[in-house]
Design a protein around this motif. Structure first.
Motif, PDB file in Angstrom:
ATOM      1  N   SER A  40    -110.265  53.516  29.412  1.00  0.00           N
ATOM      2  CA  SER A  40    -110.533  53.535  30.994  1.00  0.00           C
ATOM      3  C   SER A  40    -111.311  52.340  31.448  1.00  0.00           C
ATOM      4  CB  SER A  40    -110.983  54.761  31.535  1.00  0.00           C
ATOM      5  OG  SER A  40    -112.173  54.969  30.774  1.00  0.00           O
ATOM      6  N   THR A  41    -111.317  51.298  30.535  1.00  0.00           N
ATOM      7  CA  THR A  41    -112.347  50.220  30.903  1.00  0.00           C
ATOM      8  C   THR A  41    -111.584  49.325  31.988  1.00  0.00           C
ATOM      9  OG1 THR A  41    -111.637  48.965  29.118  1.00  0.00           O
ATOM     10  CG2 THR A  41    -113.751  50.019  28.750  1.00  0.00           C
ATOM     11  N   TRP A  42    -112.380  48.576  32.757  1.00  0.00           N
ATOM     12  CA  TRP A  42    -111.791  47.920  33.794  1.00  0.00           C
ATOM     13  C   TRP A  42    -111.950  46.168  33.558  1.00  0.00           C
ATOM     14  CZ3 TRP A  42    -115.405  44.547  35.957  1.00  0.00           C
ATOM     15  CH2 TRP A  42    -116.758  44.791  35.710  1.00  0.00           C
ATOM     16  N   ALA A  43    -111.307  45.733  34.514  1.00  0.00           N
ATOM     17  CA  ALA A  43    -111.326  44.130  34.495  1.00  0.00           C
ATOM     18  C   ALA A  43    -111.153  43.726  35.918  1.00  0.00           C
ATOM     19  CB  ALA A  43    -110.509  43.582  33.547  1.00  0.00           C
ATOM     20  N   VAL A  44    -111.519  42.711  36.215  1.00  0.00           N
ATOM     21  CA  VAL A  44    -111.329  41.933  37.421  1.00  0.00           C
ATOM     22  C   VAL A  44    -110.148  40.760  37.420  1.00  0.00           C
ATOM     23  CG1 VAL A  44    -112.365  40.512  39.460  1.00  0.00           C
ATOM     24  CG2 VAL A  44    -113.822  42.192  38.222  1.00  0.00           C
ATOM     25  N   GLU A  45    -109.256  41.059  38.447  1.00  0.00           N
ATOM     26  CA  GLU A  45    -108.151  40.139  38.396  1.00  0.00           C
ATOM     27  C   GLU A  45    -108.493  38.612  38.591  1.00  0.00           C
ATOM     28  OE1 GLU A  45    -103.746  39.454  40.330  1.00  0.00           O
ATOM     29  OE2 GLU A  45    -104.960  41.296  40.954  1.00  0.00           O
ATOM     30  N   GLY A  46    -108.296  38.032  37.960  1.00  0.00           N
ATOM     31  CA  GLY A  46    -109.019  36.429  38.280  1.00  0.00           C
ATOM     32  C   GLY A  46    -110.158  36.104  37.063  1.00  0.00           C
ATOM     33  N   GLY A  47    -110.470  37.195  36.624  1.00  0.00           N
ATOM     34  CA  GLY A  47    -111.608  36.836  35.460  1.00  0.00           C
ATOM     35  C   GLY A  47    -112.887  37.723  36.230  1.00  0.00           C
ATOM     36  N   ASN A  48    -113.683  38.335  35.172  1.00  0.00           N
ATOM     37  CA  ASN A  48    -114.889  38.889  35.535  1.00  0.00           C
ATOM     38  C   ASN A  48    -115.870  38.055  35.961  1.00  0.00           C
ATOM     39  OD1 ASN A  48    -113.669  41.285  34.617  1.00  0.00           O
ATOM     40  ND2 ASN A  48    -114.892  41.351  32.774  1.00  0.00           N
ATOM     41  N   LYS A  49    -115.926  36.577  35.964  1.00  0.00           N
ATOM     42  CA  LYS A  49    -116.631  35.834  36.452  1.00  0.00           C
ATOM     43  C   LYS A  49    -116.699  35.951  38.094  1.00  0.00           C
ATOM     44  CE  LYS A  49    -113.365  31.969  36.889  1.00  0.00           C
ATOM     45  NZ  LYS A  49    -113.055  30.549  36.391  1.00  0.00           N
ATOM     46  N   LEU A  50    -115.611  36.355  38.660  1.00  0.00           N
ATOM     47  CA  LEU A  50    -115.635  36.638  40.055  1.00  0.00           C
ATOM     48  C   LEU A  50    -116.388  37.302  40.559  1.00  0.00           C
ATOM     49  CD1 LEU A  50    -111.757  36.208  40.581  1.00  0.00           C
ATOM     50  CD2 LEU A  50    -113.451  34.395  40.836  1.00  0.00           C
ATOM     51  N   VAL A  51    -117.098  38.246  39.689  1.00  0.00           N
ATOM     52  CA  VAL A  51    -118.007  39.334  40.224  1.00  0.00           C
ATOM     53  C   VAL A  51    -119.409  38.506  40.583  1.00  0.00           C
ATOM     54  CG1 VAL A  51    -119.758  41.022  39.636  1.00  0.00           C
ATOM     55  CG2 VAL A  51    -117.206  40.921  38.634  1.00  0.00           C
ATOM     56  N   CYS A  52    -119.547  37.443  40.040  1.00  0.00           N
ATOM     57  CA  CYS A  52    -120.862  36.638  40.402  1.00  0.00           C
ATOM     58  C   CYS A  52    -120.512  35.981  41.625  1.00  0.00           C
ATOM     59  CB  CYS A  52    -121.395  35.803  39.319  1.00  0.00           C
ATOM     60  SG  CYS A  52    -121.834  36.425  37.621  1.00  0.00           S
ATOM     61  N   SER A  53    -119.499  35.337  41.837  1.00  0.00           N
ATOM     62  CA  SER A  53    -119.246  34.547  42.953  1.00  0.00           C
ATOM     63  C   SER A  53    -118.924  35.369  44.127  1.00  0.00           C
ATOM     64  CB  SER A  53    -118.058  33.544  42.752  1.00  0.00           C
ATOM     65  OG  SER A  53    -117.004  34.390  42.367  1.00  0.00           O
ATOM     66  N   GLY A  54    -118.494  36.506  43.784  1.00  0.00           N
ATOM     67  CA  GLY A  54    -118.088  37.415  44.887  1.00  0.00           C
ATOM     68  C   GLY A  54    -119.655  38.182  45.662  1.00  0.00           C
ATOM     69  N   LEU A  55    -120.345  38.308  44.617  1.00  0.00           N
ATOM     70  CA  LEU A  55    -121.727  38.641  45.148  1.00  0.00           C
ATOM     71  C   LEU A  55    -122.374  37.699  46.094  1.00  0.00           C
ATOM     72  CD1 LEU A  55    -122.714  40.858  41.939  1.00  0.00           C
ATOM     73  CD2 LEU A  55    -122.079  41.695  44.332  1.00  0.00           C
ATOM     74  N   LEU A  56    -122.329  36.468  45.547  1.00  0.00           N
ATOM     75  CA  LEU A  56    -123.053  35.340  46.041  1.00  0.00           C
ATOM     76  C   LEU A  56    -122.564  35.368  47.557  1.00  0.00           C
ATOM     77  CD1 LEU A  56    -123.494  32.684  43.342  1.00  0.00           C
ATOM     78  CD2 LEU A  56    -125.289  33.900  44.486  1.00  0.00           C
ATOM     79  N   LYS A  57    -121.333  35.495  47.628  1.00  0.00           N
ATOM     80  CA  LYS A  57    -120.678  35.192  48.948  1.00  0.00           C
ATOM     81  C   LYS A  57    -120.892  36.359  49.789  1.00  0.00           C
ATOM     82  CE  LYS A  57    -116.088  34.625  51.076  1.00  0.00           C
ATOM     83  NZ  LYS A  57    -114.475  34.550  50.889  1.00  0.00           N
ATOM     84  N   LEU A  58    -121.187  37.779  49.219  1.00  0.00           N
ATOM     85  CA  LEU A  58    -121.314  38.717  50.241  1.00  0.00           C
ATOM     86  C   LEU A  58    -122.924  38.635  50.703  1.00  0.00           C
ATOM     87  CD1 LEU A  58    -119.707  41.666  48.527  1.00  0.00           C
ATOM     88  CD2 LEU A  58    -119.330  40.792  50.459  1.00  0.00           C
ATOM     89  N   THR A  59    -123.917  38.209  49.878  1.00  0.00           N
ATOM     90  CA  THR A  59    -125.161  37.971  50.159  1.00  0.00           C
ATOM     91  C   THR A  59    -125.711  36.987  51.065  1.00  0.00           C
ATOM     92  OG1 THR A  59    -125.817  36.697  48.213  1.00  0.00           O
ATOM     93  CG2 THR A  59    -126.243  39.335  47.952  1.00  0.00           C
ATOM     94  N   LYS A  60    -124.531  35.937  51.349  1.00  0.00           N
ATOM     95  CA  LYS A  60    -124.888  34.625  52.054  1.00  0.00           C
ATOM     96  C   LYS A  60    -125.944  34.033  51.687  1.00  0.00           C
ATOM     97  CE  LYS A  60    -122.485  36.823  55.909  1.00  0.00           C
ATOM     98  NZ  LYS A  60    -122.655  37.270  57.619  1.00  0.00           N
ATOM     99  N   ALA A  61    -126.249  33.893  50.199  1.00  0.00           N
ATOM    100  CA  ALA A  61    -127.316  33.207  49.792  1.00  0.00           C
ATOM    101  C   ALA A  61    -127.035  31.782  49.654  1.00  0.00           C
ATOM    102  CB  ALA A  61    -127.471  33.709  48.219  1.00  0.00           C
ATOM    103  N   SER A  62    -128.404  30.979  49.764  1.00  0.00           N
ATOM    104  CA  SER A  62    -128.273  29.262  49.888  1.00  0.00           C
ATOM    105  C   SER A  62    -128.631  29.205  48.252  1.00  0.00           C
ATOM    106  CB  SER A  62    -129.594  28.894  50.662  1.00  0.00           C
ATOM    107  OG  SER A  62    -129.492  27.582  50.403  1.00  0.00           O
ATOM    108  N   VAL A  63    -127.307  28.504  47.774  1.00  0.00           N
ATOM    109  CA  VAL A  63    -127.299  28.153  46.439  1.00  0.00           C
ATOM    110  C   VAL A  63    -127.631  26.755  46.131  1.00  0.00           C
ATOM    111  CG1 VAL A  63    -125.818  28.361  44.295  1.00  0.00           C
ATOM    112  CG2 VAL A  63    -125.403  30.286  46.145  1.00  0.00           C
ATOM    113  N   ILE A  64    -128.423  26.619  45.237  1.00  0.00           N
ATOM    114  CA  ILE A  64    -128.784  25.008  44.689  1.00  0.00           C
ATOM    115  C   ILE A  64    -128.002  24.993  43.315  1.00  0.00           C
ATOM    116  CG2 ILE A  64    -130.511  23.639  44.028  1.00  0.00           C
ATOM    117  CD1 ILE A  64    -132.433  25.093  45.999  1.00  0.00           C
TER     118      ILE A  64
END
Length: 289
Positions: free
Chosen positions: A34-58
């Protein structure tokens, strides 16, 4: 233990059954169906969180952290390098997420007393080989490749065995027309090993192959070398996230650690100290469950 648990641990952590019990339990949890995966790759978890927080990324590599003082409070200067050159910025609060160990740490701490140094411990070297080719099913006891029924192959702790595990992998983006390759067809296999595979070893696993992509990296802590867990608080409002990996390493564990650090930082900053190290916390957790 030597058959099932050892095989799962070799596949997940590349280590033996000598790992601590919690790390072993985490490894077994990842072996469930029953393990899960993110369509497009698990790396999208990080980019998605950054987008939600509206963080200023350097977009830069941190090279060091210097301690300063402002109105009696700690102030941190974070030094970094980017394509535009060197730079720095000041912060009231810093969370370090990279492992602070000799083989992984690549930046320094300045003006700290006592000094912050690397923590003891080593990381497990691992090699991932992505091979596009025809599986040599005869090596696994199936002379007729059409009869080979498995998409994952685990191994036990055998001294002369040159790989830990291998599996037939799918694209991270699966279309409606996608179908998994039949065992007699050329497919993409991921082979996990401790050393790069030589040509003889590749020819042992595959009748023939079109391409091989190899990535060498230090994956997980060497759990048999664990002495003590690193601290969460390195200095006033300077927090360390990656120590949780020495309990057990997974995306879920890091997510739990990140939430805990965020709560700790918030409560300390707003002086809500009664919410930290609550005496009746274990009772609350038990009643919630």
């Amino acid at each position: 233990v030597d058959d099932v648990i050892a095989a799962v641990l070799r596949s997940s952590y590349g280590q033996s059954v000598l790992v601590p019990a919690f790390a072993g339990a985490m490894s077994l949890a990842g072996a469930q169906g029953s393990t899960w995966a993110v369509e497009g790759g698990n790396k999208l978890v990080c980019s998605g969180l950054l987008k939600l927080t509206k963080a200023s990324v350097i977009s830069a590599r941190v090279t060091g952290i210097s301690l300063h003082s402002s109105d009696g409070r700690a102030l941190y200067q974070v030094h970094y390098e980017s394509t535009e050159g060197q730079g720095s910025a000041f912060y009231d609060m810093v969370v370090v997420t990279t492992p602070l160990h000799p083989s992984r740490s690549n930046f320094t701490f300045e003006n700290f007393d006592p000094p912050i140094t690397d923590f003891p411990g080593a990381f497990q070297p691992s090699v991932t080989s992505v091979v596009h080719g025809y599986l040599n099913s005869s090596y696994f006891g199936f002379p007729d490749p059409k009869l080979f029924p498995f998409t994952s192959i685990l191994t036990t702790d055998t001294p002369d065995l040159f790989f830990h595990a291998m599996d037939n992998i799918c694209p991270v983006n699966i279309s409606a027309a996608f179908r998994r390759k039949q065992p007699q067809e050329a497919a993409v296999w991921r082979v996990l090993s401790q050393q790069p595979l030589d040509k003889h070893q590749l020819k042992t696993l595959f009748r023939s192959y079109y391409s091989v992509q190899v990535t060498e990296w230090q994956t997980y802590p060497r759990y048999d070398a664990t002495k003590a867990l690193p601290p969460v608080v390195l200095h006033e409002n300077l927090f360390y996230l990656s120590g949780v990996e020495w309990v057990a390493s997974s995306m879920e564990m890091v997510a739990v650690a990140a939430k805990n650090v965020a709560l700790l930082a918030y409560n300390r900053w707003h002086q809500e100290l009664e919410k930290i190290d609550q005496k009746d916390l274990m009772h609350k957790v038990k009643t919630e469950l």
